[in-house]
Design an enzyme around this catalytic site. Structure first.
Site, mmCIF file in Angstrom:
data_model
loop_
_atom_site.group_PDB
_atom_site.id
_atom_site.type_symbol
_atom_site.label_atom_id
_atom_site.label_comp_id
_atom_site.label_asym_id
_atom_site.label_seq_id
_atom_site.Cartn_x
_atom_site.Cartn_y
_atom_site.Cartn_z
ATOM 1 N N PRO A 93 126.251 -98.496 -78.263
ATOM 2 C CA PRO A 93 127.108 -97.911 -79.302
ATOM 3 C C PRO A 93 127.486 -96.459 -79.006
ATOM 4 C CG PRO A 93 124.851 -98.157 -80.084
ATOM 5 C CD PRO A 93 124.918 -98.862 -78.778
ATOM 6 N N PRO A 111 101.458 -70.868 -41.282
ATOM 7 C CA PRO A 111 100.448 -69.812 -41.312
ATOM 8 C C PRO A 111 99.022 -70.289 -41.565
ATOM 9 C CG PRO A 111 101.673 -69.838 -43.359
ATOM 10 C CD PRO A 111 102.323 -70.849 -42.475
ATOM 11 N N ASP A 142 96.766 -73.592 -30.015
ATOM 12 C CA ASP A 142 96.195 -72.262 -29.829
ATOM 13 C C ASP A 142 95.276 -71.913 -30.992
ATOM 14 O OD1 ASP A 142 97.778 -71.233 -31.954
ATOM 15 O OD2 ASP A 142 99.461 -70.977 -30.580
ATOM 16 N N LYS A 198 94.925 -68.172 -27.341
ATOM 17 C CA LYS A 198 95.302 -66.861 -26.824
ATOM 18 C C LYS A 198 94.960 -65.798 -27.858
ATOM 19 C CE LYS A 198 99.410 -66.660 -25.049
ATOM 20 N NZ LYS A 198 100.874 -66.806 -25.015
ATOM 21 N N GLY A 215 100.812 -71.688 -34.087
ATOM 22 C CA GLY A 215 100.735 -71.078 -35.409
ATOM 23 C C GLY A 215 102.059 -70.434 -35.789
ATOM 24 N N GLY A 216 102.401 -70.510 -37.068
ATOM 25 C CA GLY A 216 103.655 -69.921 -37.535
ATOM 26 C C GLY A 216 104.860 -70.683 -37.048
ATOM 27 N N ASP A 217 105.824 -69.968 -36.488
ATOM 28 C CA ASP A 217 107.075 -70.557 -35.999
ATOM 29 C C ASP A 217 107.166 -70.335 -34.493
ATOM 30 O OD1 ASP A 217 110.097 -71.387 -36.945
ATOM 31 O OD2 ASP A 217 110.106 -70.077 -35.191
ATOM 32 N N ILE A 238 109.301 -67.189 -33.436
ATOM 33 C CA ILE A 238 109.043 -65.854 -33.985
ATOM 34 C C ILE A 238 107.708 -65.374 -33.426
ATOM 35 C CG2 ILE A 238 108.712 -64.473 -36.069
ATOM 36 C CD1 ILE A 238 110.541 -66.336 -37.548
ATOM 37 N N THR A 274 106.919 -69.058 -40.879
ATOM 38 C CA THR A 274 106.322 -67.944 -40.157
ATOM 39 C C THR A 274 105.336 -67.183 -41.045
ATOM 40 O OG1 THR A 274 106.807 -66.034 -38.765
ATOM 41 C CG2 THR A 274 108.143 -66.310 -40.743
ATOM 42 N N MET A 301 100.223 -58.913 -35.545
ATOM 43 C CA MET A 301 99.266 -58.487 -34.516
ATOM 44 C C MET A 301 99.113 -56.969 -34.483
ATOM 45 S SD MET A 301 100.667 -61.194 -31.639
ATOM 46 C CE MET A 301 102.381 -60.941 -32.147
ATOM 47 N N GLY A 329 96.051 -65.438 -44.147
ATOM 48 C CA GLY A 329 96.910 -65.771 -45.272
ATOM 49 C C GLY A 329 97.167 -67.248 -45.440
#
Length: 468
Positions: free
Chosen positions: A43, A227, A250, A272, A303-305, A308, A333, A385, A414
């Site tokens: 309706p 991360p 790594d 490393k 690790g990360g990207d 980068i 990253t 770093m 983090g």
């Protein structure tokens, strides 16, 4: 088994939806994807259903449902909140042996609508028999993460060459092995990465040359592990990790992420860290090439990207020299992940309109950076770093004109349960960390955005925060 799973061909078949609200709109879209000829009776017609009218050429009848409305229908869905209408729909449908579903009312259903994973022509359906629709949706989400969007197009490619495979490969057991290798190997990965023409050419060549004993070349996947938090992995990263023959990783890859790798994969540590490289970068590059040339599917887990401060470009250059196929899977990253988990936005209209990523490696006991550029106002500086050179960095910022009271954050590990955030200023930070047991990896953020940490922090692994 409370319900027999069944797939029904509804292409151009008349189907009825009773109700025209938000839920009805979702059911209409599902039926439309199956090619049904849809009539809607209600309706009142909601804006959502009105918008679908032209898209799917709906036949909309604006009135209440009557028993006569079911004639010629192949399938009926009732999506109203009126018990008497839902009961009438079910009773009438059952009298005429028409499958009927009443949304969220299993007792009135002769069939239920499952959670659907659509990679047409591959379609999977998950059901709890109406016991827990939310649980089935959660399970669907998990399976969705493992199935690439191009899975359906890959199925169409396999269908296209089924006849040719049958013609050239006998017996059936060998055909099965051929398809298993093809649909889980380099040809499938080429397809998923958008190289569909090349994938088809290699498939055809593989079919026509099945008796050849030429060397099989593997491929390499440079995968960003993010991360630290496993939940931050991409779907593609997880899929490749679970099909790799070898994983080269790594020290920045957390144990929780490494646990997601295929159980029987060979794992090679090339960790490393400062002044302690288990393998030089050049050796890592050659290792990846050597494993791929031996026919292995290799994940280089970083690790990360990878692009980068990850030296992914150097590794790719070596692969190109050896004509080895590769993919690069971006990761979150550390700058983005650690800042977000610390409640520190890298940009903010009132604080920073730009953000710069730099590496804080020491050379001759100093950090060689363009401090004149870095001390400019209204920006955020993220230093990877930089723990060893932190004293030098803080002193140099002040020397080149930055305020000694400029906020700075040191973030330890983090996004993990070991995350710790130390907040200070350029003047106080060196003394703050002097007697602290800081565990790498760490990230440094400099800028007034750091002052937002107290207000915006949301991740609280035992609230490990230290302040000046």
């Amino acid at each position: 088994m409370d319900y027999f799973p069944l797939f029904i061909n509804l292409k151009n078949k008349p189907c009825l939806v009773v109700g025209a609200g938000e839920i009805a709109a979702r059911k209409i879209e599902l039926l439309a994807k199956a090619g049904a000829d849809i009539t809607v009776i209600a309706p009142e017609i909601s804006p959502q259903v009105s918008q679908l009218k032209n898209t799917y050429d709906l036949n909309i009848i604006q009135r209440s449902f009557t028993a006569e409305d079911i004639h010629r229908q192949r399938l009926i869905i009732s999506a109203t909140n009126q018990k008497n209408i839902n009961k009438l729909v079910t009773t009438t449908a059952e009298e005429h042996n028409i499958p009927v579903n009443v949304v969220d009312n299993p007792s009135l259903c002769s069939f239920i609508v499952p959670a659907i994973i659509d990679r047409s022509p591959i379609v999977a359906a998950i059901s709890s028999g109406g016991a827990s629709p939310v649980l089935t949706r959660l399970l669907r989400a998990k399976i969705e993460s493992l199935i690439p969007p191009a899975f359906g197009r890959l199925a169409q490619l396999a269908e296209k060459y089924r006849g040719l495979v049958k013609e050239h490969i006998n017996p059936p057991s060998e055909r099965r092995i051929f398809w298993e290798k093809t649909l889980q190997g380099s040809i499938a990965e080429l397809f998923y990465s958008g190289k569909e023409t090349e994938a088809e050419a290699r498939l055809k060549s593989a079919i026509l040359n099945t008796s050849d004993t030429h060397q099989v070349i593997g491929e390499v996947y440079l995968v960003g592990a993010g991360p630290g938090d496993p939940d931050l992995l991409t779907f593609r990263a997880l899929r490749l990790m679970q099909q790799a023959d070898v994983v080269v990783y790594d020290r920045l890859v957390s144990p929780e992420i490494l646990d997601l790798v295929r159980r029987d994969a060979e794992k090679i540590y090339v960790g490393k860290q400062k002044n302690n490289h288990s393998l030089p970068q050049e050796s890592i590059n050659e290792l990846l090439a050597r494993l791929a040339l031996a026919g292995k599917r290799v994940v280089r887990l970083k690790g990360g990207d990878p692009f980068i401060f990850g030296r992914g470009g150097e590794e790719i250059e070596t692969l190109v020299q050896h004509n080895i196929n590769f993919q690069v899977v971006p990761g979150i990253t550390a700058a983005s992940g650690c800042a977000t988990y610390s409640g520190i936005p890298l940009t903010h209209r009132d604080h920073a309109q730009s953000c710069t990523f730099i590496t804080g490696h020491l050379k001759d006991n100093i950090v060689n950076l363009n401090y004149q550029q870095l001390v400019a106002p209204n920006q955020t500086i993220v230093i990877y770093m930089g723990l060893t050179g932190l004293d030098n960095i803080c002193a140099s910022f002040i020397q080149y004109g930055a305020s000694p009271k400029l906020p700075i954050a040191l973030i330890q590990q983090g996004t993990t349960q070991s995350q710790r955030v130390i907040i200070g200023t350029l003047q106080t930070m060196p003394d703050l960390i002097k007697n602290q047991d800081i565990q790498p990896p760490t990230l440094i953020i400099i800028g007034s955005v750091v002052a937002l940490h107290d207000k915006l922090k949301w991740f609280h692994p035992e609230d490990k925060c230290t302040y000046e």
